[in-house]
Write a protein that holds these residues in place. Structure first.
Motif, PDB file in Angstrom:
ATOM      1  N   GLY A  39      60.022  -9.230 -36.781  1.00 60.20           N
ATOM      2  CA  GLY A  39      59.477  -9.494 -35.514  1.00 60.20           C
ATOM      3  C   GLY A  39      60.313  -9.150 -33.975  1.00 60.20           C
ATOM      4  O   GLY A  39      59.985  -9.518 -33.035  1.00 60.20           O
ATOM      5  N   ASN A  40      61.250  -8.183 -34.556  1.00 58.10           N
ATOM      6  CA  ASN A  40      62.103  -7.692 -33.404  1.00 58.10           C
ATOM      7  C   ASN A  40      61.810  -6.414 -32.779  1.00 58.10           C
ATOM      8  O   ASN A  40      61.644  -5.523 -33.616  1.00 58.10           O
ATOM      9  N   PHE A  41      61.650  -6.309 -31.618  1.00 60.76           N
ATOM     10  CA  PHE A  41      61.437  -5.185 -30.774  1.00 60.76           C
ATOM     11  C   PHE A  41      62.141  -4.821 -29.701  1.00 60.76           C
ATOM     12  O   PHE A  41      62.824  -5.823 -28.973  1.00 60.76           O
ATOM     13  N   HIS A  42      62.589  -3.607 -29.140  1.00 56.31           N
ATOM     14  CA  HIS A  42      63.364  -3.069 -28.169  1.00 56.31           C
ATOM     15  C   HIS A  42      62.487  -2.241 -27.448  1.00 56.31           C
ATOM     16  O   HIS A  42      61.453  -1.523 -27.814  1.00 56.31           O
ATOM     17  N   MET A  43      62.912  -2.286 -26.110  1.00 56.00           N
ATOM     18  CA  MET A  43      62.214  -1.406 -25.041  1.00 56.00           C
ATOM     19  C   MET A  43      63.515  -0.847 -24.167  1.00 56.00           C
ATOM     20  O   MET A  43      64.568  -1.556 -23.968  1.00 56.00           O
ATOM     21  N   CYS A  44      63.333   0.200 -23.717  1.00 58.27           N
ATOM     22  CA  CYS A  44      64.249   0.963 -22.765  1.00 58.27           C
ATOM     23  C   CYS A  44      63.544   1.574 -21.613  1.00 58.27           C
ATOM     24  O   CYS A  44      62.980   2.589 -21.817  1.00 58.27           O
ATOM     25  N   LEU A  45      63.724   0.626 -20.497  1.00 58.87           N
ATOM     26  CA  LEU A  45      62.722   1.228 -19.248  1.00 58.87           C
ATOM     27  C   LEU A  45      63.360   2.342 -18.765  1.00 58.87           C
ATOM     28  O   LEU A  45      64.733   2.410 -18.334  1.00 58.87           O
ATOM     29  N   SER A  46      62.907   3.406 -18.309  1.00 62.83           N
ATOM     30  CA  SER A  46      63.553   4.410 -17.729  1.00 62.83           C
ATOM     31  C   SER A  46      63.262   4.342 -16.178  1.00 62.83           C
ATOM     32  O   SER A  46      61.963   4.063 -15.603  1.00 62.83           O
ATOM     33  N   LEU A  47      64.138   4.203 -15.176  1.00 57.38           N
ATOM     34  CA  LEU A  47      63.975   3.917 -13.840  1.00 57.38           C
ATOM     35  C   LEU A  47      65.032   4.726 -13.100  1.00 57.38           C
ATOM     36  O   LEU A  47      66.179   4.843 -13.390  1.00 57.38           O
ATOM     37  N   ASP A  48      64.705   4.875 -11.637  1.00 57.71           N
ATOM     38  CA  ASP A  48      65.489   5.215 -10.861  1.00 57.71           C
ATOM     39  C   ASP A  48      66.326   4.135 -10.261  1.00 57.71           C
ATOM     40  O   ASP A  48      65.604   3.308  -9.350  1.00 57.71           O
ATOM     41  N   ILE A  49      67.507   3.840 -10.581  1.00 53.67           N
ATOM     42  CA  ILE A  49      68.342   2.606 -10.181  1.00 53.67           C
ATOM     43  C   ILE A  49      68.635   2.491  -8.634  1.00 53.67           C
ATOM     44  O   ILE A  49      69.082   1.584  -8.070  1.00 53.67           O
ATOM     45  N   THR A  50      68.295   3.744  -7.860  1.00 52.62           N
ATOM     46  CA  THR A  50      68.492   3.700  -6.561  1.00 52.62           C
ATOM     47  C   THR A  50      67.085   3.400  -5.436  1.00 52.62           C
ATOM     48  O   THR A  50      67.099   2.956  -4.480  1.00 52.62           O
ATOM     49  N   ASP A  51      65.995   2.920  -6.568  1.00 56.72           N
ATOM     50  CA  ASP A  51      64.853   2.466  -6.027  1.00 56.72           C
ATOM     51  C   ASP A  51      64.487   1.369  -6.200  1.00 56.72           C
ATOM     52  O   ASP A  51      64.349   0.677  -7.290  1.00 56.72           O
ATOM     53  N   LYS A  52      64.874   0.286  -5.259  1.00 60.39           N
ATOM     54  CA  LYS A  52      65.058  -1.070  -5.211  1.00 60.39           C
ATOM     55  C   LYS A  52      63.722  -1.717  -5.733  1.00 60.39           C
ATOM     56  O   LYS A  52      63.733  -2.514  -6.575  1.00 60.39           O
ATOM     57  N   ASP A  53      62.588  -1.156  -5.364  1.00 60.20           N
ATOM     58  CA  ASP A  53      61.273  -1.590  -5.815  1.00 60.20           C
ATOM     59  C   ASP A  53      61.113  -1.477  -7.307  1.00 60.20           C
ATOM     60  O   ASP A  53      60.744  -2.224  -7.958  1.00 60.20           O
ATOM     61  N   GLU A  54      61.722  -0.205  -7.718  1.00 57.72           N
ATOM     62  CA  GLU A  54      61.476   0.097  -9.271  1.00 57.72           C
ATOM     63  C   GLU A  54      62.290  -0.815  -9.915  1.00 57.72           C
ATOM     64  O   GLU A  54      62.116  -1.562 -11.089  1.00 57.72           O
ATOM     65  N   VAL A  55      63.472  -1.093  -9.304  1.00 58.44           N
ATOM     66  CA  VAL A  55      64.499  -1.892 -10.282  1.00 58.44           C
ATOM     67  C   VAL A  55      63.923  -3.342 -10.320  1.00 58.44           C
ATOM     68  O   VAL A  55      64.094  -4.025 -11.249  1.00 58.44           O
ATOM     69  N   GLN A  56      63.402  -3.857  -9.267  1.00 57.23           N
ATOM     70  CA  GLN A  56      62.831  -5.073  -9.152  1.00 57.23           C
ATOM     71  C   GLN A  56      61.744  -5.194 -10.179  1.00 57.23           C
ATOM     72  O   GLN A  56      61.460  -6.446 -10.918  1.00 57.23           O
ATOM     73  N   ARG A  57      60.839  -4.341 -10.296  1.00 56.12           N
ATOM     74  CA  ARG A  57      59.397  -4.322 -11.206  1.00 56.12           C
ATOM     75  C   ARG A  57      60.085  -4.385 -12.684  1.00 56.12           C
ATOM     76  O   ARG A  57      59.646  -5.085 -13.268  1.00 56.12           O
ATOM     77  N   ALA A  58      61.168  -3.431 -12.678  1.00 56.91           N
ATOM     78  CA  ALA A  58      61.958  -3.721 -14.175  1.00 56.91           C
ATOM     79  C   ALA A  58      62.200  -4.936 -14.694  1.00 56.91           C
ATOM     80  O   ALA A  58      62.330  -5.554 -15.685  1.00 56.91           O
ATOM     81  N   LYS A  59      63.250  -5.547 -13.613  1.00 60.08           N
ATOM     82  CA  LYS A  59      63.655  -6.895 -14.019  1.00 60.08           C
ATOM     83  C   LYS A  59      62.619  -8.066 -14.104  1.00 60.08           C
ATOM     84  O   LYS A  59      62.648  -8.999 -14.873  1.00 60.08           O
ATOM     85  N   ASP A  60      61.631  -8.079 -13.230  1.00 57.80           N
ATOM     86  CA  ASP A  60      60.468  -8.840 -13.210  1.00 57.80           C
ATOM     87  C   ASP A  60      59.798  -8.616 -14.767  1.00 57.80           C
ATOM     88  O   ASP A  60      59.432  -9.502 -15.419  1.00 57.80           O
ATOM     89  N   PHE A  61      59.597  -7.479 -15.124  1.00 54.37           N
ATOM     90  CA  PHE A  61      58.924  -7.117 -16.417  1.00 54.37           C
ATOM     91  C   PHE A  61      59.853  -7.735 -17.589  1.00 54.37           C
ATOM     92  O   PHE A  61      59.398  -8.330 -18.525  1.00 54.37           O
ATOM     93  N   GLY A  62      61.116  -7.755 -17.324  1.00 48.98           N
ATOM     94  CA  GLY A  62      62.187  -7.810 -18.522  1.00 48.98           C
ATOM     95  C   GLY A  62      61.877  -9.642 -18.603  1.00 48.98           C
ATOM     96  O   GLY A  62      61.821 -10.029 -19.530  1.00 48.98           O
ATOM     97  N   ALA A  63      61.824 -10.271 -17.524  1.00 48.63           N
ATOM     98  CA  ALA A  63      61.645 -11.585 -17.541  1.00 48.63           C
ATOM     99  C   ALA A  63      60.319 -12.197 -17.950  1.00 48.63           C
ATOM    100  O   ALA A  63      60.366 -13.033 -18.910  1.00 48.63           O
TER     101      ALA A  63
END
Length: 122
Positions: A39-63
């Motif tokens: 039942g275990n799965f992993h994800m690794c989101l590719s993102l531009d860490i200098t793009d604050k909007d993208e980082v926030q979308r990734a954090k929200d997705f993880g939550a």
């Protein structure tokens, strides 16, 4: 940004389908893989860490993934343990009383707070 989750096998297909749909809605990209027999799965989101909007979308997705797994009777962290990014979900997953007990045990075993500083009870 790596993340993982684990749900009961009976909920795995639903969780994966909902997570794939959620990922598409975010506009982010990231592979999903796992040893799903448990039942275990992993994800690794590719993102531009200098793009604050993208980082926030990734954090929200993880939550949302963490809460989705918990709501399905699973855990916010499949096998990598509860890192700093998932501490906020402990009460939700285990309840305040259980987390309080964890903090008490941690304090008894690590009174100086030197083991995993910043983690539970430190």
């Amino acid at each position: 940004m790596p993340t993982d989750a684990c749900v009961p096998i009976s909920k795995l297909a639903d969780c994966i389908m909902q997570t794939e749909h959620d990922l598409k809605q975010t506009g982010l990209v990231g592979p999903m893989l796992g040893h799903v027999g448990d039942g275990n799965f992993h994800m690794c989101l590719s993102l531009d860490i200098t793009d604050k909007d993208e980082v926030q979308r990734a954090k929200d997705f993880g939550a949302r993934l963490a809460r989705r797994a918990i709501s399905m009777g699973g855990t916010c962290s499949g096998e990598h343990g509860v890192g700093y990014g998932k501490l906020e979900f402990l009460d939700e997953e285990h309840g305040a009383e259980a987390v309080g007990m964890m903090r008490t045990i941690k304090a008894a075993l690590d009174p100086k707070g030197i083991l995993n500083p910043g983690k539970i009870g430190s």
